[in-house]
Design a protein around this motif. Structure first.
Motif, PDB file in Angstrom:
ATOM      1  N   UNK A   1      -4.054 -10.416   6.342  1.00 15.06           N
ATOM      2  CA  UNK A   1      -5.249 -11.665   6.606  1.00 15.06           C
ATOM      3  C   UNK A   1      -6.527 -11.032   7.343  1.00 15.06           C
ATOM      4  N   UNK A   2      -7.436 -11.782   6.844  1.00 14.97           N
ATOM      5  CA  UNK A   2      -8.924 -11.347   7.079  1.00 14.97           C
ATOM      6  C   UNK A   2      -9.227 -11.678   8.730  1.00 14.97           C
ATOM      7  N   UNK A   3      -9.848 -11.062   9.310  1.00 15.95           N
ATOM      8  CA  UNK A   3     -10.566 -11.367  10.699  1.00 15.95           C
ATOM      9  C   UNK A   3     -11.856 -12.202  10.794  1.00 15.95           C
ATOM     10  N   UNK A   4     -12.416 -12.356   9.332  1.00 17.32           N
ATOM     11  CA  UNK A   4     -13.660 -13.060   9.470  1.00 17.32           C
ATOM     12  C   UNK A   4     -14.499 -12.505   8.781  1.00 17.32           C
ATOM     13  N   UNK A   5     -15.445 -12.982   8.348  1.00 20.68           N
ATOM     14  CA  UNK A   5     -16.639 -12.852   7.548  1.00 20.68           C
ATOM     15  C   UNK A   5     -17.741 -11.529   8.032  1.00 20.68           C
ATOM     16  N   UNK A   6     -17.834 -11.605   9.398  1.00 25.30           N
ATOM     17  CA  UNK A   6     -18.778 -10.824  10.009  1.00 25.30           C
ATOM     18  C   UNK A   6     -18.547  -9.326   9.407  1.00 25.30           C
ATOM     19  N   UNK A   7     -19.727  -8.888   9.149  1.00 23.97           N
ATOM     20  CA  UNK A   7     -19.653  -7.436   8.430  1.00 23.97           C
ATOM     21  C   UNK A   7     -19.255  -7.139   7.060  1.00 23.97           C
ATOM     22  N   UNK A   8     -18.935  -8.244   6.332  1.00 32.12           N
ATOM     23  CA  UNK A   8     -18.587  -8.243   4.913  1.00 32.12           C
ATOM     24  C   UNK A   8     -19.806  -8.227   4.314  1.00 32.12           C
ATOM     25  N   UNK A   9     -19.775  -7.522   2.952  1.00 32.32           N
ATOM     26  CA  UNK A   9     -20.822  -7.636   2.021  1.00 32.32           C
ATOM     27  C   UNK A   9     -20.595  -8.575   0.943  1.00 32.32           C
ATOM     28  N   UNK A  10     -21.420  -9.631   0.929  1.00 30.31           N
ATOM     29  CA  UNK A  10     -21.400 -10.904  -0.111  1.00 30.31           C
ATOM     30  C   UNK A  10     -22.243 -11.087  -0.972  1.00 30.31           C
ATOM     31  N   UNK A  11     -22.177 -10.868  -2.141  1.00 29.49           N
ATOM     32  CA  UNK A  11     -22.990 -11.284  -3.344  1.00 29.49           C
ATOM     33  C   UNK A  11     -23.046 -12.890  -3.669  1.00 29.49           C
ATOM     34  N   UNK A  12     -24.058 -13.430  -3.651  1.00 26.23           N
ATOM     35  CA  UNK A  12     -24.272 -14.616  -4.155  1.00 26.23           C
ATOM     36  C   UNK A  12     -24.982 -14.657  -5.561  1.00 26.23           C
ATOM     37  N   UNK A 124     -11.378  -5.754  -5.746  1.00 26.52           N
ATOM     38  CA  UNK A 124      -9.748  -5.444  -5.674  1.00 26.52           C
ATOM     39  C   UNK A 124      -9.876  -4.250  -4.493  1.00 26.52           C
ATOM     40  N   UNK A 125     -10.772  -3.491  -4.279  1.00 26.24           N
ATOM     41  CA  UNK A 125     -10.513  -2.518  -3.440  1.00 26.24           C
ATOM     42  C   UNK A 125     -11.108  -2.842  -1.946  1.00 26.24           C
ATOM     43  N   UNK A 126     -11.456  -4.107  -1.860  1.00 25.78           N
ATOM     44  CA  UNK A 126     -11.933  -4.403  -0.451  1.00 25.78           C
ATOM     45  C   UNK A 126     -10.598  -4.918   0.436  1.00 25.78           C
ATOM     46  N   UNK A 127     -10.421  -4.880   1.445  1.00 29.02           N
ATOM     47  CA  UNK A 127      -9.414  -5.219   2.237  1.00 29.02           C
ATOM     48  C   UNK A 127      -9.351  -6.631   2.447  1.00 29.02           C
ATOM     49  N   UNK A 171      -1.865  -5.348  -6.832  1.00 36.19           N
ATOM     50  CA  UNK A 171      -1.440  -5.238  -5.489  1.00 36.19           C
ATOM     51  C   UNK A 171      -2.630  -5.337  -4.532  1.00 36.19           C
ATOM     52  N   UNK A 172      -3.638  -5.916  -5.090  1.00 30.63           N
ATOM     53  CA  UNK A 172      -4.903  -5.990  -4.253  1.00 30.63           C
ATOM     54  C   UNK A 172      -4.546  -7.262  -3.111  1.00 30.63           C
ATOM     55  N   UNK A 173      -5.385  -7.161  -2.032  1.00 28.98           N
ATOM     56  CA  UNK A 173      -5.376  -8.453  -1.211  1.00 28.98           C
ATOM     57  C   UNK A 173      -6.286  -9.369  -1.773  1.00 28.98           C
ATOM     58  N   UNK A 174      -7.062  -9.109  -2.618  1.00 26.42           N
ATOM     59  CA  UNK A 174      -8.226  -9.852  -3.031  1.00 26.42           C
ATOM     60  C   UNK A 174      -7.881 -11.487  -3.442  1.00 26.42           C
ATOM     61  N   UNK A 175      -8.616 -12.312  -3.304  1.00 27.80           N
ATOM     62  CA  UNK A 175      -8.076 -13.661  -3.752  1.00 27.80           C
ATOM     63  C   UNK A 175      -9.112 -14.349  -4.320  1.00 27.80           C
ATOM     64  N   UNK A 176      -8.850 -15.360  -5.153  1.00 30.61           N
ATOM     65  CA  UNK A 176     -10.008 -16.147  -5.626  1.00 30.61           C
ATOM     66  C   UNK A 176      -9.930 -17.586  -5.194  1.00 30.61           C
ATOM     67  N   UNK A 177     -10.972 -18.349  -5.450  1.00 34.37           N
ATOM     68  CA  UNK A 177     -10.845 -19.796  -4.887  1.00 34.37           C
ATOM     69  C   UNK A 177     -11.764 -20.504  -5.945  1.00 34.37           C
ATOM     70  N   UNK A 178     -11.315 -21.797  -6.372  1.00 37.20           N
ATOM     71  CA  UNK A 178     -12.023 -22.694  -7.200  1.00 37.20           C
ATOM     72  C   UNK A 178     -12.343 -23.848  -6.131  1.00 37.20           C
ATOM     73  N   UNK A 179     -13.637 -24.113  -5.896  1.00 29.44           N
ATOM     74  CA  UNK A 179     -14.030 -25.353  -5.220  1.00 29.44           C
ATOM     75  C   UNK A 179     -14.286 -26.513  -6.110  1.00 29.44           C
ATOM     76  N   UNK A 180     -13.595 -27.574  -5.842  1.00 27.43           N
ATOM     77  CA  UNK A 180     -13.944 -28.786  -6.784  1.00 27.43           C
ATOM     78  C   UNK A 180     -14.673 -29.985  -6.219  1.00 27.43           C
ATOM     79  N   UNK A 181     -15.714 -30.188  -6.793  1.00 27.91           N
ATOM     80  CA  UNK A 181     -16.569 -31.307  -6.537  1.00 27.91           C
ATOM     81  C   UNK A 181     -16.966 -32.286  -7.585  1.00 27.91           C
ATOM     82  N   UNK A 182     -17.048 -33.431  -7.248  1.00 27.28           N
ATOM     83  CA  UNK A 182     -17.556 -34.530  -8.352  1.00 27.28           C
ATOM     84  C   UNK A 182     -19.144 -34.261  -8.519  1.00 27.28           C
ATOM     85  N   UNK A 183     -19.623 -33.885  -7.407  1.00 24.42           N
ATOM     86  CA  UNK A 183     -21.278 -33.535  -7.313  1.00 24.42           C
ATOM     87  C   UNK A 183     -21.317 -32.525  -6.085  1.00 24.42           C
ATOM     88  N   UNK A 184     -22.225 -31.624  -6.191  1.00 24.43           N
ATOM     89  CA  UNK A 184     -22.734 -30.820  -5.177  1.00 24.43           C
ATOM     90  C   UNK A 184     -23.940 -31.464  -4.383  1.00 24.43           C
TER      91      UNK A 184
END
Length: 215
Positions: A1-12, A124-127, A171-184
């Motif tokens: 389980x992750x300890x939070x997003x602080x310090x993570x590199x995130x591409x948007x 996949x390589x990220x914890x 065997x990677x701990x990476x996970x994917x999520x689909x956010x569902x909305x009627x409108x953003x």
């Protein structure tokens, strides 16, 4: 389980949209190193981020070059939030034109295929690798006037599930999520908070933001 997003590199991807700006600001405030990617330098300048990258995400070679550069300079990434999208439709089934299909297919699906193929190994390589997209309730409840759009969204969901299955098989701990909305529209802040939360607990694969619960 992750300890939070602080310090993570995130591409948007698609960071200059209203949702992208909200997500970038929330991630930055939470301590993440945000890499904002979009096609317009002027609009990207308004995004709160550690770095900004102009890239045509429809061009796989360009995305590969971007991924290699980020990998060399950042040492990989921990998150990819795909927010490239758009809407065209109306006028029933007869109004589902080829031009509209090409527009939606390129923006919703091609950009997702390109970015995930380029960055999947880093995630996949990220914890605590996290991949997220925004889908629509229309994907499960389509109407003739939005058939092109709903089909592209459902294809994007299918692609993401395939990527997630690849994470699991390796065997990677990476996970994917689909956010569902009627409108953003009006839900950008809700999406931003939910994205930040992906690193605080093991995320569900499908989260319906309209109702504030998983599905």
């Amino acid at each position: 389980m992750s300890s939070g997003v602080a310090g993570r590199v995130v591409v948007i991807a698609g960071a200059s949209s209203a949702a992208g700006r909200a997500v970038a600001a929330a991630l930055t405030a939470a301590g993440a190193r945000v890499i904002a990617v979009g096609s317009d330098a002027g609009r990207l300048a308004e995004v709160e981020a550690a770095r900004r990258e102009v890239c045509d995400l429809r061009d796989f070679d360009a995305v590969l070059e971007l991924a290699e550069r980020i990998r060399g300079e950042e040492g990989g990434i921990d998150g990819l939030v795909h927010l490239v999208g758009g809407w065209r439709g109306g006028n029933g089934l007869a109004g589902q034109t080829d031009d509209d299909w090409d527009f939606l297919h390129e923006r919703i699906l091609t950009t997702l295929r390109n970015t995930t193929r380029a960055f999947a190994d880093d995630l996949a390589a990220s914890e605590a690798g996290r991949l997220a997209i925004v889908s629509s309730t229309a994907a499960q409840r389509p109407y003739p006037g939005g058939a092109n759009y709903a089909t592209a969204k459902l294809a994007a969901e299918t692609w993401l599930r395939a990527v997630d299955r690849g994470f699991s098989k390796s065997g990677s701990p990476a996970r994917s999520t689909i956010f569902v909305v009627s409108t953003l529209n009006g839900r950008e802040g809700l999406l931003a908070d939910a994205v930040v939360g992906l690193w605080s607990e093991l995320p569900q694969q499908r989260i319906v933001l309209d109702e504030g619960r998983g599905a």
